[in-house]
Design a protein around this motif. Structure first.
Motif, PDB file in Angstrom:
ATOM      1  N   MET A   1       0.816  -1.109  -0.169  1.00 53.84           N
ATOM      2  CA  MET A   1       0.103  -0.191  -0.047  1.00 53.84           C
ATOM      3  C   MET A   1       0.819   1.250   0.046  1.00 53.84           C
ATOM      4  O   MET A   1       0.529   2.238  -0.424  1.00 53.84           O
ATOM      5  N   SER A   2       1.970   1.313   0.503  1.00 51.21           N
ATOM      6  CA  SER A   2       3.061   2.318   0.770  1.00 51.21           C
ATOM      7  C   SER A   2       3.362   2.396  -0.628  1.00 51.21           C
ATOM      8  O   SER A   2       3.527   3.975  -0.767  1.00 51.21           O
ATOM      9  N   ARG A   3       3.723   1.717  -1.428  1.00 46.29           N
ATOM     10  CA  ARG A   3       4.395   1.812  -2.860  1.00 46.29           C
ATOM     11  C   ARG A   3       3.131   2.703  -3.787  1.00 46.29           C
ATOM     12  O   ARG A   3       3.502   3.219  -4.503  1.00 46.29           O
ATOM     13  N   PHE A   4       2.122   2.177  -3.503  1.00 46.46           N
ATOM     14  CA  PHE A   4       1.002   2.671  -4.200  1.00 46.46           C
ATOM     15  C   PHE A   4       0.488   4.276  -3.826  1.00 46.46           C
ATOM     16  O   PHE A   4       0.656   4.973  -4.678  1.00 46.46           O
ATOM     17  N   LYS A   5       0.862   4.303  -2.646  1.00 49.04           N
ATOM     18  CA  LYS A   5       0.806   5.852  -1.966  1.00 49.04           C
ATOM     19  C   LYS A   5       1.548   6.590  -2.683  1.00 49.04           C
ATOM     20  O   LYS A   5       1.264   7.865  -3.142  1.00 49.04           O
ATOM     21  N   GLN A   6       2.706   6.223  -2.723  1.00 51.00           N
ATOM     22  CA  GLN A   6       3.923   6.981  -3.165  1.00 51.00           C
ATOM     23  C   GLN A   6       3.659   7.107  -4.904  1.00 51.00           C
ATOM     24  O   GLN A   6       4.111   8.438  -5.237  1.00 51.00           O
ATOM     25  N   GLN A   7       3.344   6.293  -5.575  1.00 53.55           N
ATOM     26  CA  GLN A   7       3.013   6.464  -6.887  1.00 53.55           C
ATOM     27  C   GLN A   7       1.985   7.464  -7.049  1.00 53.55           C
ATOM     28  O   GLN A   7       2.187   8.427  -8.022  1.00 53.55           O
ATOM     29  N   VAL A   8       0.757   7.708  -6.377  1.00 49.70           N
ATOM     30  CA  VAL A   8      -0.316   8.465  -6.378  1.00 49.70           C
ATOM     31  C   VAL A   8       0.276   9.665  -6.021  1.00 49.70           C
ATOM     32  O   VAL A   8      -0.044  11.007  -6.930  1.00 49.70           O
ATOM     33  N   GLU A   9       1.114  10.008  -4.976  1.00 47.62           N
ATOM     34  CA  GLU A   9       1.554  11.193  -4.563  1.00 47.62           C
ATOM     35  C   GLU A   9       2.686  11.922  -5.554  1.00 47.62           C
ATOM     36  O   GLU A   9       2.566  13.211  -5.909  1.00 47.62           O
ATOM     37  N   SER A  10       3.410  10.920  -6.375  1.00 44.74           N
ATOM     38  CA  SER A  10       4.360  11.230  -7.193  1.00 44.74           C
ATOM     39  C   SER A  10       3.763  11.781  -8.405  1.00 44.74           C
ATOM     40  O   SER A  10       4.151  12.946  -9.219  1.00 44.74           O
ATOM     41  N   MET A  11       2.520  11.182  -8.782  1.00 42.90           N
ATOM     42  CA  MET A  11       2.123  11.502 -10.138  1.00 42.90           C
ATOM     43  C   MET A  11       1.319  12.926  -9.961  1.00 42.90           C
ATOM     44  O   MET A  11       1.288  13.892 -10.772  1.00 42.90           O
ATOM     45  N   ALA A  12       0.462  12.913  -8.532  1.00 42.78           N
ATOM     46  CA  ALA A  12      -0.091  14.409  -8.476  1.00 42.78           C
ATOM     47  C   ALA A  12       0.841  15.417  -8.518  1.00 42.78           C
ATOM     48  O   ALA A  12       0.617  16.587  -8.793  1.00 42.78           O
ATOM     49  N   ARG A  14       3.678  15.623  -9.963  1.00 42.92           N
ATOM     50  CA  ARG A  14       4.155  16.063 -11.480  1.00 42.92           C
ATOM     51  C   ARG A  14       3.056  16.917 -11.888  1.00 42.92           C
ATOM     52  O   ARG A  14       3.455  17.940 -12.710  1.00 42.92           O
ATOM     53  N   ILE A  15       2.064  16.570 -11.961  1.00 43.05           N
ATOM     54  CA  ILE A  15       0.855  17.289 -12.610  1.00 43.05           C
ATOM     55  C   ILE A  15       0.726  18.587 -11.958  1.00 43.05           C
ATOM     56  O   ILE A  15       0.695  19.553 -12.857  1.00 43.05           O
ATOM     57  N   LEU A  16       0.992  18.793 -10.472  1.00 39.34           N
ATOM     58  CA  LEU A  16       0.878  20.170  -9.985  1.00 39.34           C
ATOM     59  C   LEU A  16       1.958  21.056 -10.562  1.00 39.34           C
ATOM     60  O   LEU A  16       1.864  22.113 -10.507  1.00 39.34           O
ATOM     61  N   LYS A  17       3.481  20.288 -10.470  1.00 33.52           N
ATOM     62  CA  LYS A  17       4.418  21.061 -10.963  1.00 33.52           C
ATOM     63  C   LYS A  17       4.265  21.591 -12.376  1.00 33.52           C
ATOM     64  O   LYS A  17       4.681  22.874 -12.831  1.00 33.52           O
ATOM     65  N   ARG A  18       3.681  20.769 -13.273  1.00 31.68           N
ATOM     66  CA  ARG A  18       3.384  21.119 -14.755  1.00 31.68           C
ATOM     67  C   ARG A  18       2.496  22.457 -14.702  1.00 31.68           C
ATOM     68  O   ARG A  18       2.553  23.362 -15.665  1.00 31.68           O
ATOM     69  N   ALA A  19       1.481  22.513 -13.732  1.00 31.56           N
ATOM     70  CA  ALA A  19       0.540  23.688 -13.685  1.00 31.56           C
ATOM     71  C   ALA A  19       1.229  25.060 -13.010  1.00 31.56           C
ATOM     72  O   ALA A  19       0.707  25.830 -13.006  1.00 31.56           O
ATOM     73  N   GLY A  20       2.501  24.825 -12.534  1.00 34.93           N
ATOM     74  CA  GLY A  20       3.088  25.840 -11.993  1.00 34.93           C
ATOM     75  C   GLY A  20       2.937  26.317 -10.503  1.00 34.93           C
ATOM     76  O   GLY A  20       3.199  27.132 -10.022  1.00 34.93           O
TER      77      GLY A  20
END
Length: 85
Positions: A1-12, A14-20
């Motif tokens: 579950m920890s790995r899934f949480k890390q993947q979700v947080e990193s994906m979110a 990345r999207i927020l970084k692209r949004a500035g």
């Protein structure tokens, strides 16, 4: 579950970084995004409650969208790190 949480947080993140979004505001923005996802997921259930003649495919898509948004929103909105007293 920890790995899934890390993947979700990193994906979110990345999207927020692209949004500035600046890195300093990232944790608060992730929590706000998670809360928004929880609220938006509720909107996917409303059509199923208001109408009784929804095609099966639409029902399945709405329920899967609800589950995905709810799970992702909970992962982002609630931080399980223990706070120091």
């Amino acid at each position: 579950m920890s790995r899934f949480k890390q993947q979700v947080e990193s994906m979110a993140a990345r999207i927020l970084k692209r949004a500035g979004v600046p890195a300093a505001e990232m944790p608060d923005t992730l929590k706000k995004t998670g809360r928004g996802m929880i609220l938006f997921s509720i909107l996917l259930v409303v059509p199923l409650l208001l109408t009784s003649h929804v095609p099966l495919a639409v029902t399945i898509v709405l329920q899967l969208g609800y589950a995905a948004l709810m799970c992702t929103g909970v992962i982002l909105a609630f931080d399980d790190a223990k706070k120091a007293r």
